[in-house]
Design an enzyme around this catalytic site. Structure first.
Site, short mmCIF file in Angstrom:
data_model
loop_
_atom_site.label_atom_id
_atom_site.label_comp_id
_atom_site.label_asym_id
_atom_site.label_seq_id
_atom_site.Cartn_x
_atom_site.Cartn_y
_atom_site.Cartn_z
N SER A 266 -4.62 0.75 1.68
CA SER A 266 -5.20 -0.71 1.21
C SER A 266 -5.94 -1.23 2.46
O SER A 266 -6.96 -1.83 1.89
CB SER A 266 -4.08 -1.40 1.02
OG SER A 266 -3.20 -1.56 2.01
N HIS B 56 -4.36 1.03 -5.18
CA HIS B 56 -6.00 1.10 -4.98
C HIS B 56 -6.88 2.04 -5.72
O HIS B 56 -8.16 1.91 -5.66
CB HIS B 56 -6.41 0.76 -3.53
CG HIS B 56 -6.01 -0.41 -3.04
ND1 HIS B 56 -6.39 -1.74 -2.85
CD2 HIS B 56 -4.60 -0.74 -2.07
CE1 HIS B 56 -5.51 -2.63 -2.49
NE2 HIS B 56 -4.67 -1.74 -2.06
N LYS C 128 -4.89 -5.20 -9.52
CA LYS C 128 -6.12 -4.75 -8.75
C LYS C 128 -7.31 -4.47 -9.75
O LYS C 128 -7.81 -5.48 -10.22
CB LYS C 128 -5.81 -4.09 -7.60
CG LYS C 128 -4.80 -4.75 -6.50
CD LYS C 128 -4.37 -3.90 -5.75
CE LYS C 128 -3.64 -4.80 -4.76
NZ LYS C 128 -2.53 -4.02 -3.93
#
Ligand SMILES: *Cc1c(COP(=O)(O)O)cnc(C)c1O
Length: 396
Positions: free
Chosen positions: A185, A213, A244
């Site tokens: 990250s 991610h 995300k």
């Protein structure tokens, strides 16, 4: 007579002052607009380079519409934990969609990635077991490991030799779990999943991969790094977030039917929490459809990342990673804050990341483009970095 405890506020004021002295104090900054390529702070527009809304789906019309429909049909809250009366057919439908997306038997929604990591790790290992964790894994993995009471073996970042030595030195018989971020990250690099998979098989360890991610961003259908590397079937526990690239909130764990049934029974952060809000579940479901149907968003994100990374490097910044997450190394906390501040005065929001989020002495700016940033916007970002870097004394 014991000395009376000092008043709470006095103790905390002193601690906060200490944080400020070390340039480690954090403050909330309110954004007065949607999370988009440009956001409004204090009445002024800023280019946003600090968001995980990588594909721009938080404001996608189909995603917004799905959330609105879910509110109309189900209301705003699930009303209870899933096992009591908070399990909606909507949750089941999104879980089925996630399982198909990941190519697994089943999937389970959690209200957040933090809860998914803590609940899953603690449900799978306990006292007398062993968990092997990359030194740069996300805080929620670290907390899950600690809370599990298993012996935690932290191996240096991506160092599979040390990992293998630790595995080889562990006496057989107890449960073993290797856990890693897929895309890290704060560093934007990738876990060596092929080697981790082989080691897990050789040393009879389970393997858990956190694709927070990578979900929606990497791999043929945006299914993540494991899918991109052709390793999906060999990973026991897949985790990803919906907050995300999918532009919503929440998280999933995907894997075998047995894994999911076990988590329903034993993951305390699933059992003892209210079901994911209907709007969030529906938005994530709609976002999954967009991810699969619009690969051009992934391509645009990758292009923007290359352009930004190369541009920053050409200016003289020390950039790292090889994904859409671009760490700009600074080192000390104060100059990192200064660079972020100089950027902000130039209308660019790129946050400084300091310990304990990253190791001591490795403060950085974490720069993340979105698929929806235009070339003109990225040019403005690079121009601001050039000026801000000089003003902060980091560039000549
Ligand atoms: C953001 C993140 C999480 C936490 O997810 P939330 O849904 O924001 O709680 C977990 N793991 C990794 C690697 C992350 O980056």
């Amino acid at each position: 007579m014991p000395t009376p405890a000092r008043p709470l506020d006095a103790v905390l004021a002193e601690e906060l002052a200490r944080l400020a002295d070390a340039a480690l104090r954090r403050n909330l900054r309110a954004i007065d607009s949607a999370s988009d390529t440009e956001v409004v702070i204090d009445g002024r527009s800023h280019l946003l380079l600090s968001s995980n809304n990588y594909l721009g789906l938080a404001t996608h019309p189909a995603v917004r519409a799905a959330a609105r429909r879910a509110i109309e049909r189900y209301g705003c809250g699930a009303g209870a934990s899933r096992l009591i009366s908070g399990h909606l057919d909507l949750h089941a439908a999104v879980e089925a969609k996630l399982a198909a997306f990941k190519g697994t038997e089943a999937a389970l929604l959690f209200p957040s990635g933090y809860q998914a990591n803590v609940g899953t790790i603690t449900a799978l290992v306990g006292r007398g077991d062993h968990v092997y964790s990359d030194a740069l894994n996300h805080a929620s993995i670290i907390d899950g490991c600690r809370l599990s009471r298993a012996s935690v073996h932290v191996y240096p970042h991506r160092n599979v030799r040390t990992l293998e030595a630790e595995l080889a030195a562990t006496s057989p018989g107890s449960r073993r779990l290797i856990v890693t971020d897929s895309v890290f990250s704060m560093d934007g690099d990738r876990a060596p999943l092929a080697v981790l998979t082989a080691l897990a098989e050789q040393y009879h360890s389970w393997l858990m991969v956190d694709e927070a991610h990578a979900t929606g961003v990497i791999g043929p259908r945006g299914a993540g790094l494991a899918a991109a590397d052709g390793l999906g079937d060999r990973i026991d526990i897949h985790l990803g977030t919906l907050g995300k690239a999918l532009g919503s909130a929440g998280a999933y764990v995907a894997g075998s039917r047995a894994l999911i049934e076990w988590l329903v029974n034993r993951a305390r952060s699933f059992v003892y929490t209210t079901g994911l809000a209907p709007a969030a579940a529906a938005a994530a479901g709609a976002a999954l459809d967009v991810v699969v149907a619009e690969p051009e968003r992934r391509e645009a994100l990758a292009r923007n990342a290359v352009r930004l990374r190369e541009g920053l490097s050409a200016l003289g910044f020390a950039v790292g990673g090889d994904t859409h997450i671009i760490p700009v190394a600074v080192g000390d906390n104060r100059p990192a804050l200064r660079l972020a501040e100089e950027l902000r005065t130039r209308g660019v929001l790129a946050q400084a990341i300091r310990p304990p989020t990253v190791p001591e002495g490795t403060a950085r700016l974490r720069v993340t483009p979105m698929a929806t940033h235009t070339g003109a916007q990225l040019d403005r970002v690079l121009a601001a970095f050039a000026d801000a870097g000089r003003a902060a004394g980091l560039l000549r």
